[in-house]
Scaffold this active site. Structure first.
Site, PDB file in Angstrom:
ATOM      1  N   ASP A   1       0.831  -1.203   0.000  1.00  0.00           N
ATOM      2  CA  ASP A   1       0.000   0.000   0.000  1.00  0.00           C
ATOM      3  C   ASP A   1       0.868   1.257   0.000  1.00  0.00           C
ATOM      4  OD1 ASP A   1      -2.303   1.537   0.164  1.00  0.00           O
ATOM      5  OD2 ASP A   1      -3.146   0.404   1.828  1.00  0.00           O
TER       6      ASP A   1
ATOM      7  N   ASP B   1     -10.688   1.795  -3.105  1.00  0.00           N
ATOM      8  CA  ASP B   1     -11.256   1.478  -1.794  1.00  0.00           C
ATOM      9  C   ASP B   1     -12.774   1.417  -1.876  1.00  0.00           C
ATOM     10  OD1 ASP B   1      -8.941   1.144  -0.419  1.00  0.00           O
ATOM     11  OD2 ASP B   1      -8.898   3.156   0.446  1.00  0.00           O
TER      12      ASP B   1
HETATM   13  C1  GLA Z   1      -5.744   1.741   2.303  1.00  0.00           C
HETATM   14  C2  GLA Z   1      -6.132   0.580   1.427  1.00  0.00           C
HETATM   15  C3  GLA Z   1      -7.182  -0.251   2.115  1.00  0.00           C
HETATM   16  C4  GLA Z   1      -6.635  -0.744   3.434  1.00  0.00           C
HETATM   17  C5  GLA Z   1      -6.174   0.419   4.280  1.00  0.00           C
HETATM   18  C6  GLA Z   1      -5.452  -0.046   5.516  1.00  0.00           C
HETATM   19  O1  GLA Z   1      -6.783   2.641   2.439  1.00  0.00           O
HETATM   20  O2  GLA Z   1      -6.568   1.030   0.181  1.00  0.00           O
HETATM   21  O3  GLA Z   1      -7.573  -1.328   1.296  1.00  0.00           O
HETATM   22  O4  GLA Z   1      -5.579  -1.637   3.184  1.00  0.00           O
HETATM   23  O5  GLA Z   1      -5.297   1.271   3.566  1.00  0.00           O
HETATM   24  O6  GLA Z   1      -4.993   1.000   6.286  1.00  0.00           O
END
Ligand code: GLA
Length: 750
Positions: A471, A541
């Site tokens: 990420d 997301d």
């Molecule tokens: C980001 C990612 C999510 C999740 C969060 C965790 O927003 O896109 O899918 O992994 O971080 O903090």
């Protein structure tokens, strides 16, 4: 031979039967652009298409001459491909042809991700060397043409053979001059949770661009643009694509000048960029991929999908079926222990799910987003047996195990920040801008990359880990590295992304069996550069089925289904609060790398049975849903935006899955037909419907096999009676087409 050189006319012709790209050396030695479009006959001269000599401003009419790698200051006032500040402060270049060579295959771009060849004879590369003797600057322009693809991969290497340093202020990967501007510019734009929405606007006089200055390609714009004729549709018409294999600051720009010609360029965003070229030094641009289609946007996308899937993605997972995952993020957020995770994994396994992903919160003291990034040691109070114990228990269930990491970040509250505050990006005399309570590590420093490689290798080697979600949750502010001298600060953001690529590369080499998925607050770094390391990316997301129709449609303009990670989540949806049927959520997420992002222990027996059916369906059709030819049929960005349809079809044309989504129900609908594409016109197809319960709604599977010709010319009947109106909002149906025995080769129609 795919690349011809005619010494008499001083023309290069790159051709493969799908497209031609013609370049010629102008009378004054500059490299002029002649043509990019449908394949032209070989052994002819096309030089007359492009005006001969460039006279710049002194030309009577000042008419524009099409150039391959234009630089400013000499009478070409359009957006440049190259700008260099020389030791005397001047910035005018006079780059003239000096030599060329044709190379079999294709070389990699140093330090940067690139497309590649695997089979002898599949590509040829033209290298043209241009030089300015006064400035002692050389430019090597590289053009690769693949035998079976309507693409030309471009890049440039800029070097300094003089005794003084020069500063590269702008170095595009490609610049393309087109003879007219009767085009519309397509861009993929948006924000967090609504990435890659399709924008399509007529070119107008002047420059129009999309770009990023965030240190990542970003949620806001994608390093992919296309020019299409106003009449171009998914199935017909001209389209030119330009995609940049890069994950940092980029620009993609089109300019219409007063005579109505257009220039298209893409490369590292010159805003905030500079690179010092020491004597003897060379700068390599990222690659840009130009593609041409005369068969509509669908055919253009297909060219990118195949290239990205087959010759950009690398490693052991490139061609393998991707597992169906369950990710605990929306099920637990930071609040979990081993028992809770195992309960989720157990319930998921019972439904046939194949891989459990432990998301954020497993390390340091991370119980919320305020702490511990950088401290990549397992939190033993949450997971007393460590990752190894959990992973082994998950494997004992018959699943694989994966974890989330965010290597480029450090929390203010972390041991790493306490020990190495100097590793954090920022300007020492200024406060740092906060973002999700975290700072960004200075990936331009080799010691930071080394440290991360060591600690992450320890984590990945500590347990049977098959998958990593990498990420990147905030973008860069106050870009600056005290390790660089003042005059090199313009290099910082490029050096940052080179550091990210180095770390990716080293981890992939060290752990070749791991499937990497990239992520950046959802789809904030969904670009070809990342796909060279992580063959799939968390698309957004936002997991709401209706929002995902737009996100996945837009993503599919450039990116293959095998790269678009898509999960079914709980309702009310956590991003938009919408409640959609479970079947619809799956029917959208099927078109990508499928998985779940919910708490299976909280489901009813009926929902669990539905999910088991979804998982079985996806497994049965996984090859088609991950690697089939994806064709878009009805756009969520056009018409009344209430209906969306797309399909995926096998390369041999024998099977296809068509999806039709009705967003808001409408009373008393008329009969609806969807004209399909890509089928074999001679074949007969049996049609079945998913979910099976749809049959009971009155949507009937065909009793008779239907002809491919009928399905493509007359269409597939999708909303046959009024009953469909009573099904409510957010309805989805999948139509599975299977060729009856005896059907032959794939159809020619696209
Ligand atoms: C980001 C990612 C999510 C999740 C969060 C965790 O927003 O896109 O899918 O992994 O971080 O903090």
């Amino acid at each position: 031979m795919m690349i011809d050189w005619n010494p008499a006319t001083r023309e290069f012709h790159l051709r493969n039967g799908l497209a031609s790209y013609v370049v010629r050396v102008l009378e004054n030695g500059w490299l002029g652009h002649v043509y990019f479009g449908p394949s032209l006959a070989e052994a002819r001269s096309y030089g007359h298409l492009a005006p001969g000599e460039f006279y710049g401003f002194s030309n009577r009419l000042g008419q524009p001459v099409p150039l391959e790698y234009p630089s400013g200051g000499g009478g070409d006032y359009r957006i440049p491909g190259l700008a260099i500040e020389l030791a005397d402060g001047s910035g005018v270049l006079d780059l003239r042809y000096t030599s060329h060579r044709v190379i079999k295959g294709k070389s990699a771009t140093p330090g940067l991700p690139s497309t590649y060849v695997e089979v002898g004879g599949e590509a040829e590369t033209l290298e043209v060397v241009l030089a300015d003797e006064i400035a002692a600057i050389q430019v090597r322009l590289l053009y690769t043409i693949y035998r079976d693809r309507p693409v030309v991969v471009r890049g440039a290497r800029i070097s300094n053979s003089g005794a003084s340093s020069a500063i590269v202020r702008c170095a595009m990967s490609a610049s393309l001059d087109l003879p007219d501007s009767d085009w519309e510019l397509i861009t993929l734009s948006g924000e967090w949770a609504r990435e890659r929405h399709v924008e399509r606007l007529r070119l107008r006089p002047g420059a129009q661009s999309v770009s990023s200055a965030r240190g990542a390609s970003g949620h806001q714009h994608n390093p992919f643009v296309a020019l299409v004729r106003p009449s171009t549709t998914e199935a017909s018409g001209e389209a030119i694509g330009l995609s940049l294999v890069y994950s940092g600051n980029f620009i993609a720009e089109a300019e219409v000048e007063p005579f109505g010609t257009a220039r298209l360029r893409a490369g590292i965003n010159p805003n905030g960029f500079s690179w010092v070229l020491e004597p003897g030094g060379e700068f390599a641009t990222p690659e840009a991929i130009l593609a041409y289609s005369s068969g509509g946007l669908g055919e253009l996308s297909d060219a990118y999908h195949r290239l990205f899937r087959e010759r950009l993605a690398r490693g052991s997972w490139r061609d393998r079926a991707r597992p169906i995952v369950i990710n605990n993020w929306e099920a637990t957020y930071f609040d979990f222990d081993e028992a809770r995770l195992l309960a989720i994994a157990t319930a998921a396994r019972e439904m046939g799910i194949e891989l459990f992903v432990l998301d954020d919160g497993w390390f340091g003291q991370r119980n919320d987003s305020s702490t511990s990034l950088g401290d990549w040691q397992v939190n033993l109070s949450k997971l007393p047996g460590g990752l190894d114990s959990l992973a082994r228990k998950v494997e004992a269930l018959g699943m694989r195990f994966g974890i989330w990491i965010e290597p480029e970040m450090v929390s203010r509250s972390s041991n790493l920040f306490a020990e190495h505050p100097e590793w954090t990006i920022g300007i020492p005399s200024r406060p740092r801008t906060e973002g999700r309570n975290q700072y960004v590590l200075d990936m331009s420093r080799p010691e930071v990359v080394d440290h991360l490689f060591e600690v992450l290798s320890a984590v990945l080697g500590s347990a049977p880990i098959s998958y990593v979600k990498w990420d990147m949750n905030r973008t860069i502010t106050e870009p600056y590295s005290p390790t660089l001298p003042a005059w090199r600060q313009g290099e910082f953001l490029h050096r940052y992304i080179l550091g990210v690529y180095t770390l990716y590369d080293r981890l992939i080499q060290a752990f070749p069996g791991i499937l990497f998925e990239s992520c950046a607050g959802g789809g904030g770094r969904f670009d070809p550069g990342m796909l060279a390391f992580a063959p799939q990316a968390w698309a957004s997301d936002d997991t709401d089925a209706v929002e995902r129709l737009k996100i996945q449609w837009g993503s599919s303009l450039a990116y293959p289904l095998s790269s678009i990670a898509a999960h079914v989540s709980a309702v009310p949806n956590h991003q938009v609060g919408r409640v959609t049927p479970l079947a619809t959520r799956a029917a959208v997420a099927f078109f990508g790398v499928f998985g779940y992002e919910l708490d299976p222990t909280a489901l009813s027996d009926g929902e669990r049975a539905q999910i088991a059916d979804q998982v079985a369906f996806y497994k049965k059709w996984r090859e088609l849903l991950q690697r089939g030819r994806f064709l878009r049929l009805r756009s969520p960005f056009e018409g009344d935006r209430d209906e969306v349809a797309w399909m995926t079809v096998a390369d041999d044309g024998r099977s296809a899955i068509v999806a039709h989504y009705r967003i808001l129900s409408r009373p008393n609908p008329g009969p609806q037909r969807l004209r399909l594409r890509g089928l074999n016109a001679e074949a007969s197809y049996r049609v079945s419907i998913w979910p099976a319960s749809a049959e009971a709604d009155g949507v009937a599977a065909s009793r008779e096999a239907l002809g491919g010709d009928e399905l493509m010319s007359a269409g597939l009947v999708v909303e046959s009676d009024r009953k469909s109106a009573t099904q409510g909002d957010f309805r989805a149906r999948l139509y599975v087409l299977e060729a009856a025995e005896g059907a032959s080769s794939p159809g020619v129609e696209s």
